[in-house]
Design a protein around this motif. Structure first.
Motif, PDB file in Angstrom:
ATOM      1  N   ASN A   1       3.653   3.571  -0.104  1.00  0.00           N
ATOM      2  CA  ASN A   1       3.253   2.294  -0.690  1.00  0.00           C
ATOM      3  C   ASN A   1       2.595   2.504  -2.047  1.00  0.00           C
ATOM      4  O   ASN A   1       1.505   1.999  -2.307  1.00  0.00           O
ATOM      5  CB  ASN A   1       2.296   1.557   0.263  1.00  0.00           C
ATOM      6  CG  ASN A   1       2.130   0.098  -0.107  1.00  0.00           C
ATOM      7  OD1 ASN A   1       3.052  -0.531  -0.617  1.00  0.00           O
ATOM      8  ND2 ASN A   1       0.946  -0.441   0.133  1.00  0.00           N
TER       9      ASN A   1
ATOM     10  N   THR B   1       0.545  -5.522  -6.810  1.00  0.00           N
ATOM     11  CA  THR B   1      -0.205  -4.360  -7.291  1.00  0.00           C
ATOM     12  C   THR B   1      -1.704  -4.646  -7.283  1.00  0.00           C
ATOM     13  O   THR B   1      -2.151  -5.730  -7.666  1.00  0.00           O
ATOM     14  CB  THR B   1       0.236  -4.000  -8.719  1.00  0.00           C
ATOM     15  OG1 THR B   1       1.634  -3.724  -8.708  1.00  0.00           O
ATOM     16  CG2 THR B   1      -0.516  -2.787  -9.237  1.00  0.00           C
TER      17      THR B   1
ATOM     18  N   ARG C   1       9.444   2.032  -6.420  1.00  0.00           N
ATOM     19  CA  ARG C   1       8.020   2.364  -6.316  1.00  0.00           C
ATOM     20  C   ARG C   1       7.778   3.847  -6.531  1.00  0.00           C
ATOM     21  O   ARG C   1       8.635   4.680  -6.232  1.00  0.00           O
ATOM     22  CB  ARG C   1       7.478   1.979  -4.932  1.00  0.00           C
ATOM     23  CG  ARG C   1       7.325   0.497  -4.712  1.00  0.00           C
ATOM     24  CD  ARG C   1       6.664   0.195  -3.381  1.00  0.00           C
ATOM     25  NE  ARG C   1       6.388  -1.218  -3.259  1.00  0.00           N
ATOM     26  CZ  ARG C   1       5.296  -1.813  -3.722  1.00  0.00           C
ATOM     27  NH1 ARG C   1       4.353  -1.090  -4.305  1.00  0.00           N
ATOM     28  NH2 ARG C   1       5.124  -3.110  -3.588  1.00  0.00           N
TER      29      ARG C   1
ATOM     30  N   TYR D   1       3.704  -7.932  -8.515  1.00  0.00           N
ATOM     31  CA  TYR D   1       4.395  -7.378  -7.355  1.00  0.00           C
ATOM     32  C   TYR D   1       3.436  -6.772  -6.337  1.00  0.00           C
ATOM     33  O   TYR D   1       3.686  -5.707  -5.781  1.00  0.00           O
ATOM     34  CB  TYR D   1       5.439  -6.345  -7.803  1.00  0.00           C
ATOM     35  CG  TYR D   1       6.353  -6.882  -8.876  1.00  0.00           C
ATOM     36  CD1 TYR D   1       7.361  -7.782  -8.559  1.00  0.00           C
ATOM     37  CD2 TYR D   1       6.178  -6.525 -10.211  1.00  0.00           C
ATOM     38  CE1 TYR D   1       8.185  -8.307  -9.547  1.00  0.00           C
ATOM     39  CE2 TYR D   1       7.000  -7.049 -11.203  1.00  0.00           C
ATOM     40  CZ  TYR D   1       7.999  -7.939 -10.863  1.00  0.00           C
ATOM     41  OH  TYR D   1       8.813  -8.465 -11.844  1.00  0.00           O
TER      42      TYR D   1
ATOM     43  N   ASP E   1       4.282  -0.268  -7.852  1.00  0.00           N
ATOM     44  CA  ASP E   1       5.606  -0.728  -8.259  1.00  0.00           C
ATOM     45  C   ASP E   1       5.826  -0.345  -9.720  1.00  0.00           C
ATOM     46  O   ASP E   1       4.981  -0.613 -10.578  1.00  0.00           O
ATOM     47  CB  ASP E   1       5.700  -2.247  -8.087  1.00  0.00           C
ATOM     48  CG  ASP E   1       7.131  -2.757  -8.165  1.00  0.00           C
ATOM     49  OD1 ASP E   1       7.776  -2.527  -9.208  1.00  0.00           O
ATOM     50  OD2 ASP E   1       7.591  -3.383  -7.203  1.00  0.00           O
TER      51      ASP E   1
END
Length: 333
Positions: free
Chosen positions: A187, A279, A176, A277, A190
Motif C-alpha cells: 500500500n 494519499t 503504486r 488518490y 500512488d
C-alpha cells in the motif's frame, strides 16, 4: 449478419471499448464523455425492448424483467462495491455500469451458419457474462507478472503484483510504489500523487534527488504553487494561464512555512482542491524518501482493467461465457 436492430446497435461498444482500452494503457485515463453516448443508447434500448417484452407473451415479459432486474439490481451494485473497495478504477466502474444497462439479456447474431454467442448461460444475463469473462482474463495479469519476474530472476514478496524499475522510469509509471524506507509494502504511495506533487512544486524527480535535504525543508515550498493536474502521464504541463510549469522563484515566507512537515506533504494535500488518490502526508513522505535515495524501486504497474473488459466483451459476443464453458468441459453445467 442477421440480428435485431437493438443487438446490432449494441456492437457499437466494441470500437468504443477498443479505443478506451488503448487510452487506458497509455494514460490510465478515460474521459467521462466516452460513456455518455453508450449510456443514452442503453436507456433507449431498454425502453424499446421493455415495451416489446411488455406487449409479448407472459414468459417474455417475466424473462426480460428478471434478467434486467439482475443486471441493474445485482451486477451494477456489485460493480459499485468493487469500485468502493478500489478493486476497480473510476473508468472501469463507469464502463461496467454501461454494460449492465446495455446488456441485460443475451444478444443473438447469425452469420455464416453460426449463431453467436455460442456458449450461453442458464441465467441469461449477458452483463454477468461480460463481468465474469473480464475478471477471469484480468486474473491472468498477476500470473504474467509473476512469471516474468521469475524468469528474470527478480524475487520479492511483491513479485506477484509488482516489478522493479529504475527511479527514472518510476516517474513515468502508473500504479503504486511498493516500498517505504522500512521495506516492501502493498500500500505504497500512488505514483500519480507523486507526479501531482512534483507539478505542484514545479520540480522534477531528478531535481529532487540532486538536493533532497534542501527540498525536504518546507521553507522551500513555492509561494504560488502550480496546478497539480491529475498526475496522468503523457500530458503537457501547463499553468492555468497557458504557460509552461516552472519552479516558482519565490518561496513561502519563513514564518509561513509549515512546521514539522517534511517535503511539505501535508501542505500540498491541504492546498489542492481535490484528493490525491487516497494519499496521506505520511505515505507521500515515505514515497519521496524512497524515490530520492534508491536507484531501483518496486512498483505495482496497476491493471488497465478496460483492456480485459474489451477482450472479455469481444469473447462474450463471439464465444460466450468462459466460466460456463469451462464448467461444461468438466460436466458441471
Amino acid at each position: 449478419m442477421d440480428a435485431s436492430i437493438p443487438d446490432l446497435l449494441r456492437l457499437l461498444v466494441v470500437p468504443v471499448f477498443g479505443w478506451a482500452a488503448l487510452r487506458d494503457v497509455k494514460t490510465r485515463r478515460v474521459p467521462n464523455r466516452t460513456w455518455y453516448p453508450l449510456a443514452a443508447l442503453a436507456v433507449v434500448l431498454l425502453a424499446v425492448e421493455g415495451w416489446q417484452a411488455w406487449t409479448g407473451t407472459a414468459y417474455e415479459t417475466r424473462a426480460f424483467a428478471l434478467r434486467t432486474a439482475i443486471s441493474l439490481g445485482f451486477v451494477a451494485p456489485l460493480v459499485v462495491a468493487f469500485w468502493w473497495f478500489r478493486a476497480f478504477g473510476g473508468a472501469d466502474a463507469k464502463a461496467f455500469l454501461v454494460v449492465a444497462a446495455l446488456f441485460p439479456t443475451f444478444p443473438t447474431y447469425e452469420a455464416f451458419g453460426w449463431v453467436l454467442p455460442h456458449q450461453r448461460t442458464a441465467v441469461g444475463v449477458f452483463s454477468l457474462t461480460i463481468l465474469t469473462n473480464t475478471v477471469l482474463l484480468g486474473a491472468l495479469y498477476p500470473l504474467a507478472v509473476l512469471g516474468r519476474n521469475a524468469v528474470a530472476g527478480r524475487f520479492s514478496s511483491v513479485m506477484v503484483v509488482g516489478k522493479p524499475v529504475s527511479w527514472r522510469a518510476a516517474a513515468e509509471e502508473h500504479g503504486r510504489l511498493l516500498e517505504t524506507p522500512e521495506g516492501v509494502t502493498r500500500n505504497g504511495v500512488d505514483l500519480d500523487a507523486v507526479r501531482m506533487y512534483l507539478r505542484w512544486r514545479g520540480l522534477t524527480l531528478a531535481e529532487l534527488r540532486e538536493r533532497p535535504d534542501r527540498f525536504r525543508d518546507p521553507a522551500t515550498l513555492p509561494a504560488e504553487p502550480n496546478p497539480p493536474g491529475d498526475g496522468s502521464v503523457g500530458v503537457e504541463d501547463l499553468r492555468a494561464d497557458g504557460g509552461e510549469l516552472e519552479a516558482p522563484a519565490e518561496t513561502v515566507a519563513e514564518e509561513d512555512a509549515p512546521a514539522d512537515d517534511p517535503w511539505g506533504a501535508a501542505a500540498f494535500l491541504d492546498d489542492i482542491d481535490h484528493g490525491a488518490y487516497g494519499t496521506t502526508p505520511e505515505g507521500l513522505r515515505d514515497g519521496l524518501d524512497v524515490l530520492v535515495s534508491a536507484e531501483e524501486v518496486w512498483v505495482s504497474p496497476g491493471i488497465p482493467f478496460v483492456v480485459p473488459l474489451f477482450v472479455g466483451t469481444v469473447v462474450a459476443l463471439t464465444y460466450g461465457d468462459m466460466l460456463f464453458g469451462a464448467m461444461a468441459v468438466f460436466g458441471l453445467a
